[in-house]
Design a protein around this motif. Structure first.
Motif, PDB file in Angstrom:
ATOM      1  N   GLY A   1     -75.753  32.103  39.759  1.00 37.66           N
ATOM      2  CA  GLY A   1     -74.483  32.341  40.435  1.00 37.66           C
ATOM      3  C   GLY A   1     -73.405  31.371  39.993  1.00 37.66           C
ATOM      4  N   LEU A   2     -73.783  30.136  39.752  1.00 34.88           N
ATOM      5  CA  LEU A   2     -72.803  29.128  39.336  1.00 34.88           C
ATOM      6  C   LEU A   2     -72.329  29.354  37.913  1.00 34.88           C
ATOM      7  N   LEU A   3     -73.135  29.991  37.093  1.00 31.55           N
ATOM      8  CA  LEU A   3     -72.720  30.271  35.709  1.00 31.55           C
ATOM      9  C   LEU A   3     -71.469  31.135  35.673  1.00 31.55           C
ATOM     10  N   ALA A   4     -71.253  31.915  36.715  1.00 33.03           N
ATOM     11  CA  ALA A   4     -70.052  32.753  36.766  1.00 33.03           C
ATOM     12  C   ALA A   4     -68.778  31.921  36.896  1.00 33.03           C
ATOM     13  N   ARG A   5     -68.910  30.665  37.333  1.00 33.00           N
ATOM     14  CA  ARG A   5     -67.752  29.789  37.495  1.00 33.00           C
ATOM     15  C   ARG A   5     -67.510  28.903  36.276  1.00 33.00           C
ATOM     16  N   VAL A   6     -68.309  29.074  35.245  1.00 28.17           N
ATOM     17  CA  VAL A   6     -68.201  28.229  34.055  1.00 28.17           C
ATOM     18  C   VAL A   6     -67.065  28.732  33.161  1.00 28.17           C
TER      19      VAL A   6
END
Length: 247
Positions: free
Chosen positions: A14-19
């Protein structure tokens, strides 16, 4: 062996989407892990500026992963008390200590380390790496141009460095060669000032005494002065150097 590698953290996808989209895969995983551990783009920038911290933490060996995660959490916890220069110096020192201790079967622990204590250790480490210990130790009279300026929530301070040891500490903290200017200062050719913002070293300034002009104003690793730093230096120079020239 692969059996030693950690499982992929549940929050990571999920955090990869904010990269940021421009990052290469290793940096993308780093960025997501920094976010997962409570950090931000600030800590990510600090870590990627030191090649020793550029790694995929999900694939790293346990000792390297634990050290890296500890660094992220520590930086995030003390972000407000650190600046780029202090963070970079502390990261270099901590990596050195971690490597040395790991070779002896010991571990480096970030727990309980205050920014002040870590900064002091980092400066000591950098001084040991410099040529300072082989140089004569000199002392000279200052110009009495120290100054403090408050602007909003910031306090700027110009601090003259008047001993070989002070120059060595500045050199260690700022990763440049000002430690070699002690003889020029002792002989009256130059004066060296450390510009600090809220106690954090920002720039090292050389004034050529025969002309009373700023010859250099450089940051860590000899980076150029930023516009807001230049503006503060101009105020200081207008107050002291031009007044001196008119005398």
């Amino acid at each position: 062996t692969p059996g030693e590698w950690p499982r992929l953290p549940k929050k990571l996808p999920g955090l990869l989407a904010r990269v940021p989209a421009h990052l290469v895969p290793v940096e993308a995983v780093m960025y997501a892990e920094v976010l997962r551990l409570g950090g931000s783009g600030v800590e990510f920038a600090w870590l990627t500026s030191d090649y020793g911290y550029v790694l995929d933490p999900t694939l790293a060996r346990p000792s390297a992963r634990d050290f890296w995660e500890g660094a992220v959490r520590w930086l995030a916890r003390h972000r407000a008390e650190l600046g780029e220069d202090s963070a970079m110096a502390i990261l270099a020192w901590a990596r050195h200590v971690h490597t040395e201790r790991h070779g002896r079967g010991e571990r480096f622990d970030w727990t309980g380390r205050s920014p002040r204590a870590a900064r002091r250790e980092a400066e000591r480490y950098a001084m040991e790496r410099s040529h300072y210990r082989w140089r004569p130790r000199l002392r000279w009279s200052g110009q009495r141009w120290d100054w403090e300026l408050s602007e909003g929530e910031r306090t700027w301070a110009f601090v003259e460095l008047v001993t070989s040891e002070q120059l060595a500490r500045e050199s260690a903290a700022m990763a440049h060669c000002v430690y070699g200017y002690d003889r020029a200062c002792a002989e009256g050719h130059s004066a060296i000032f450390s510009l600090r913002c809220d106690g954090e070293r920002c720039l090292t300034i050389e004034v050529r005494l025969p002309t009373k002009r700023v010859a250099q104003a450089l940051g860590r690793c000899n980076r150029a002065a930023r516009p807001w730093e230049q503006a503060v230096v101009r105020q200081w120079a207008d107050r002291f150097l031009r007044e001196t020239q008119r005398e």
